[in-house]
Design a protein around this motif. Structure first.
Motif, PDB file in Angstrom:
ATOM      1  N   ALA A   1       0.815  -1.207   0.000  1.00 39.26           N
ATOM      2  CA  ALA A   1       0.000   0.000   0.000  1.00 39.26           C
ATOM      3  C   ALA A   1       0.849   1.257   0.000  1.00 39.26           C
ATOM      4  CB  ALA A   1      -0.922  -0.006   1.225  1.00 39.26           C
ATOM      5  N   SER A   2       2.021   1.182   0.618  1.00 38.59           N
ATOM      6  CA  SER A   2       2.869   2.364   0.722  1.00 38.59           C
ATOM      7  C   SER A   2       3.868   2.415  -0.406  1.00 38.59           C
ATOM      8  CB  SER A   2       3.619   2.350   2.055  1.00 38.59           C
ATOM      9  OG  SER A   2       4.635   3.319   2.052  1.00 38.59           O
ATOM     10  N   ALA A   3       3.884   3.519  -1.125  1.00 40.45           N
ATOM     11  CA  ALA A   3       4.825   3.661  -2.232  1.00 40.45           C
ATOM     12  C   ALA A   3       6.131   4.290  -1.789  1.00 40.45           C
ATOM     13  CB  ALA A   3       4.182   4.513  -3.328  1.00 40.45           C
ATOM     14  N   HIS A   4       6.178   4.887  -0.626  1.00 37.59           N
ATOM     15  CA  HIS A   4       7.342   5.665  -0.219  1.00 37.59           C
ATOM     16  C   HIS A   4       8.453   4.845   0.426  1.00 37.59           C
ATOM     17  CE1 HIS A   4       4.567   8.998  -0.768  1.00 37.59           C
ATOM     18  NE2 HIS A   4       5.525   9.861  -0.550  1.00 37.59           N
ATOM     19  N   GLU A   5       8.118   4.038   1.416  1.00 39.77           N
ATOM     20  CA  GLU A   5       9.122   3.486   2.318  1.00 39.77           C
ATOM     21  C   GLU A   5       9.998   2.436   1.642  1.00 39.77           C
ATOM     22  OE1 GLU A   5      11.119   4.031   5.311  1.00 39.77           O
ATOM     23  OE2 GLU A   5       9.080   4.620   5.814  1.00 39.77           O
ATOM     24  N   LEU A   6      11.301   2.657   1.695  1.00 45.14           N
ATOM     25  CA  LEU A   6      12.275   1.706   1.161  1.00 45.14           C
ATOM     26  C   LEU A   6      13.364   1.516   2.201  1.00 45.14           C
ATOM     27  CD1 LEU A   6      13.836   1.452  -2.347  1.00 45.14           C
ATOM     28  CD2 LEU A   6      15.357   1.706  -0.379  1.00 45.14           C
ATOM     29  N   TRP A   7      13.809   0.268   2.377  1.00 41.33           N
ATOM     30  CA  TRP A   7      14.889  -0.017   3.315  1.00 41.33           C
ATOM     31  C   TRP A   7      15.697  -1.199   2.776  1.00 41.33           C
ATOM     32  CZ3 TRP A   7       9.817  -1.249   4.025  1.00 41.33           C
ATOM     33  CH2 TRP A   7       9.503  -2.590   4.276  1.00 41.33           C
ATOM     34  N   LEU A   8      16.880  -1.378   3.330  1.00 44.47           N
ATOM     35  CA  LEU A   8      17.762  -2.476   2.966  1.00 44.47           C
ATOM     36  C   LEU A   8      17.764  -3.519   4.083  1.00 44.47           C
ATOM     37  CD1 LEU A   8      20.837  -0.427   1.663  1.00 44.47           C
ATOM     38  CD2 LEU A   8      18.901  -1.294   0.334  1.00 44.47           C
ATOM     39  N   GLU A   9      17.819  -4.788   3.704  1.00 44.27           N
ATOM     40  CA  GLU A   9      17.895  -5.869   4.679  1.00 44.27           C
ATOM     41  C   GLU A   9      18.944  -6.883   4.249  1.00 44.27           C
ATOM     42  OE1 GLU A   9      14.582  -7.790   6.652  1.00 44.27           O
ATOM     43  OE2 GLU A   9      13.195  -6.397   5.637  1.00 44.27           O
ATOM     44  N   THR A  10      19.348  -7.714   5.189  1.00 47.49           N
ATOM     45  CA  THR A  10      20.223  -8.842   4.916  1.00 47.49           C
ATOM     46  C   THR A  10      19.808 -10.002   5.807  1.00 47.49           C
ATOM     47  OG1 THR A  10      22.512  -9.635   4.845  1.00 47.49           O
ATOM     48  CG2 THR A  10      21.948  -8.091   6.611  1.00 47.49           C
ATOM     49  N   SER A  11      20.159 -11.198   5.387  1.00 48.03           N
ATOM     50  CA  SER A  11      19.924 -12.370   6.233  1.00 48.03           C
ATOM     51  C   SER A  11      21.093 -12.603   7.175  1.00 48.03           C
ATOM     52  CB  SER A  11      19.714 -13.611   5.355  1.00 48.03           C
ATOM     53  OG  SER A  11      20.843 -13.822   4.523  1.00 48.03           O
ATOM     54  N   ASP A  12      22.149 -11.792   7.043  1.00 41.55           N
ATOM     55  CA  ASP A  12      23.375 -12.009   7.825  1.00 41.55           C
ATOM     56  C   ASP A  12      23.871 -10.684   8.403  1.00 41.55           C
ATOM     57  OD1 ASP A  12      25.549 -13.124   8.990  1.00 41.55           O
ATOM     58  OD2 ASP A  12      26.472 -13.863   7.157  1.00 41.55           O
ATOM     59  N   TYR A  13      23.191 -10.195   9.461  1.00 41.90           N
ATOM     60  CA  TYR A  13      23.618  -8.955  10.118  1.00 41.90           C
ATOM     61  C   TYR A  13      24.965  -9.134  10.818  1.00 41.90           C
ATOM     62  CZ  TYR A  13      18.883  -7.199   9.350  1.00 41.90           C
ATOM     63  OH  TYR A  13      17.716  -6.778   8.776  1.00 41.90           O
ATOM     64  N   TYR A  14      25.308 -10.383  11.143  1.00 42.90           N
ATOM     65  CA  TYR A  14      26.586 -10.707  11.783  1.00 42.90           C
ATOM     66  C   TYR A  14      27.373 -11.564  10.794  1.00 42.90           C
ATOM     67  CZ  TYR A  14      24.119  -9.170  15.971  1.00 42.90           C
ATOM     68  OH  TYR A  14      23.406  -8.433  16.888  1.00 42.90           O
ATOM     69  N   SER A  15      28.120 -10.920   9.937  1.00 39.22           N
ATOM     70  CA  SER A  15      28.764 -11.610   8.826  1.00 39.22           C
ATOM     71  C   SER A  15      30.206 -11.989   9.150  1.00 39.22           C
ATOM     72  CB  SER A  15      28.752 -10.717   7.588  1.00 39.22           C
ATOM     73  OG  SER A  15      29.565 -11.242   6.572  1.00 39.22           O
ATOM     74  N   PRO A  16      30.617 -13.191   8.798  1.00 32.91           N
ATOM     75  CA  PRO A  16      32.045 -13.505   8.873  1.00 32.91           C
ATOM     76  C   PRO A  16      32.825 -12.659   7.857  1.00 32.91           C
ATOM     77  CG  PRO A  16      30.713 -15.497   8.663  1.00 32.91           C
ATOM     78  CD  PRO A  16      29.812 -14.345   8.380  1.00 32.91           C
ATOM     79  N   VAL A  17      34.071 -12.433   8.123  1.00 36.08           N
ATOM     80  CA  VAL A  17      34.926 -11.713   7.180  1.00 36.08           C
ATOM     81  C   VAL A  17      35.005 -12.506   5.877  1.00 36.08           C
ATOM     82  CG1 VAL A  17      37.255 -10.836   6.774  1.00 36.08           C
ATOM     83  CG2 VAL A  17      36.247 -10.683   9.051  1.00 36.08           C
ATOM     84  N   THR A  18      34.937 -11.808   4.761  1.00 40.80           N
ATOM     85  CA  THR A  18      35.021 -12.316   3.380  1.00 40.80           C
ATOM     86  C   THR A  18      33.818 -13.155   2.964  1.00 40.80           C
ATOM     87  OG1 THR A  18      36.243 -14.379   3.781  1.00 40.80           O
ATOM     88  CG2 THR A  18      37.552 -12.339   3.537  1.00 40.80           C
ATOM     89  N   ALA A  19      32.796 -13.262   3.795  1.00 43.21           N
ATOM     90  CA  ALA A  19      31.601 -14.003   3.391  1.00 43.21           C
ATOM     91  C   ALA A  19      30.807 -13.197   2.371  1.00 43.21           C
ATOM     92  CB  ALA A  19      30.735 -14.311   4.611  1.00 43.21           C
ATOM     93  N   ALA A  20      30.062 -13.878   1.504  1.00 38.47           N
ATOM     94  CA  ALA A  20      29.176 -13.223   0.552  1.00 38.47           C
ATOM     95  C   ALA A  20      27.862 -12.891   1.272  1.00 38.47           C
ATOM     96  CB  ALA A  20      28.914 -14.123  -0.638  1.00 38.47           C
ATOM     97  N   VAL A  21      27.556 -11.613   1.387  1.00 37.89           N
ATOM     98  CA  VAL A  21      26.398 -11.158   2.158  1.00 37.89           C
ATOM     99  C   VAL A  21      25.309 -10.665   1.206  1.00 37.89           C
ATOM    100  CG1 VAL A  21      25.597  -9.553   3.921  1.00 37.89           C
ATOM    101  CG2 VAL A  21      27.917 -10.476   4.045  1.00 37.89           C
ATOM    102  N   PRO A  22      24.116 -11.257   1.238  1.00 36.45           N
ATOM    103  CA  PRO A  22      23.032 -10.783   0.378  1.00 36.45           C
ATOM    104  C   PRO A  22      22.427  -9.501   0.936  1.00 36.45           C
ATOM    105  CG  PRO A  22      22.244 -12.557   1.763  1.00 36.45           C
ATOM    106  CD  PRO A  22      23.711 -12.429   2.043  1.00 36.45           C
TER     107      PRO A  22
END
Length: 275
Positions: A30-51
């Motif tokens: 319903a809302s056209a305005h709100e945009l944000w970024l998310e990830t499945s890995d907020y605690y990422s290992p070094v050099t890991a591929a983070v979506p």
């Protein structure tokens, strides 16, 4: 957050998504305005591929949108004291996958080109302005002899995602160049139970006073907190729940003469996870 009175989506965005090959098989939010970024890995290992996914919706719920290059002013990752642009192929879903080479606090930012939206009725515009806590606009609209119907707004999105790389919780958030930007003045991954998060809101690099910040937690998204920035652009945000949080703020200004609109707004978001 905008409510369900915005029952339409920018036509230009739908056309561009279709052109990029995205399949609109979901119900549009319903809302056209709100945009944000998310990830499945907020605690990422070094050099890991983070979506990193781009979400549009409300109450921290929305659809994940693909990478669309012509919608983006800049998509970037900031880590280890350096910044690098993120590029992709139109239609990539998630929108990006980033590799973070050093431990510490990393940020991913997204700055969009403006979109347009028309409020056919004054009541919808009035409700939207009041919901977002935008002070002074209604009186300026009336005193400026702007129309009460067919009100055109241009708006852009300025989103930031904070990721804890390596698990140590080192590092601090900083200004990254977004036009409207929320900056965490403590590393949210270093907070302890009961600690609020001090944040500061900037517009074009200058602290912005008396603006509403809305804070939502995934644990209880229908109970938003609304806190205004003080004279120095600062606010203290209570974080009673662990897990992902979304902070957002809106700033509305007079458009430039060549923008063919009645108002121009900036929508900032900041996402992180509280330990």
């Amino acid at each position: 957050m905008t409510n369900a009175f915005l029952l339409f989506y920018p036509t230009s965005l739908l056309k561009r998504i279709a052109a990029a090959g995205a399949i609109l098989c979901w119900a549009l939010p319903a809302s056209a305005h709100e945009l944000w970024l998310e990830t499945s890995d907020y605690y990422s290992p070094v050099t890991a591929a983070v979506p990193v996914s781009v979400h549009v919706g409300e109450y921290f719920k929305g659809n994940s949108f693909p990478y669309l290059g012509d919608e983006i002013v800049r998509f970037a990752v900031h880590a280890g004291g350096t910044s690098a642009d993120i590029t992709g192929l139109n239609g990539d879903l998630p929108a990006a996958t980033v590799t973070l080479p050093a431990p510490g606090l990393a940020a991913v930012t997204y700055h969009s080109h403006p979109f347009d939206l028309v409020f056919k009725e004054w009541e919808k515009f009035d409700a939207y302005i009041k919901q977002q806590g935008i002070r002074g606009v209604l009186s300026r609209h009336t005193n400026g002899n702007k129309p009460r119907n067919g009100i055109k707004e241009l708006y852009e999105r300025d989103a930031k995602l904070l990721i804890n790389v390596g698990g140590g919780g080192e590092g601090q958030d900083r200004l990254t160049g977004l036009p409207l930007e929320l900056v965490a003045e403590r590393n949210p991954y270093q907070l302890k139970t009961g600690d609020p998060l001090p944040v500061r809101l900037y517009f074009q690099g200058t602290p912005l006073a008396n603006i509403q910040i809305t804070a939502l937690t995934k644990a209880d998204p229908k109970r938003p907190q609304k806190i205004r920035t003080d004279s120095s652009g600062r606010a203290s945000i209570p974080l009673p729940h662990t897990g992902p949080w979304l902070l957002s703020a809106v700033h509305m200004v007079e458009p430039q003469k060549d923008q063919n609109a009645h108002w121009y707004s900036y929508w900032a978001s900041l996402v992180f996870s509280r330990p």
